[in-house]
Design a protein around this motif. Sequence first.
Motif, short mmCIF file in Angstrom:
data_model
loop_
_atom_site.label_atom_id
_atom_site.label_comp_id
_atom_site.label_asym_id
_atom_site.label_seq_id
_atom_site.Cartn_x
_atom_site.Cartn_y
_atom_site.Cartn_z
N LEU A 137 25.27 -8.16 51.75
CA LEU A 137 23.94 -7.33 51.77
C LEU A 137 23.63 -6.91 50.41
CD1 LEU A 137 24.26 -5.44 54.79
CD2 LEU A 137 22.52 -6.93 54.67
N ALA B 19 20.04 -7.96 48.46
CA ALA B 19 19.37 -6.87 47.82
C ALA B 19 18.99 -7.22 46.40
CB ALA B 19 20.11 -5.54 47.91
N LEU C 206 18.41 -2.72 52.14
CA LEU C 206 19.75 -3.59 52.00
C LEU C 206 20.74 -3.07 51.36
CD1 LEU C 206 17.88 -7.09 51.35
CD2 LEU C 206 19.13 -6.43 53.71
N TYR D 109 24.54 -1.68 53.10
CA TYR D 109 25.77 -2.38 52.47
C TYR D 109 26.84 -1.29 52.14
CZ TYR D 109 28.80 -3.93 48.65
OH TYR D 109 30.00 -4.06 48.11
#
Length: 73
Positions: free
Chosen positions: A2, A6, A41, A45
Motif C-alpha cells: 500500500l 501511495a 493508502l 498501510y
Amino acid sequence: MLAIAAAVVFGFALLLDFLNTDLGFHDLFNFNTLLMLGLFLLALYFAGVGSGPRSGTGGGSGRRFYGRRPGRG
C-alpha cells in the motif's frame, strides 16, 4: 504494498500538477482527489492493512546470533 501504491499516486499527482493538466477529467484527476487517495493508502498501510512488513510470523522472526551471543560474557 500500500505504501508503494501511495507513492505511485503521489507521483502521478505531482506529475499532473507540474504539467498543469487534468487529462480531460475535471473532477476525477484533480490534485485534491489524488492527494486524499494517497493519504488514505498511507493510513491503511500504517494501520497494518495489506501486505506490509510483518514481525513475529514464521521462522524468520527474532535475532540470529552466529558464534558467541553478545552480553553472555
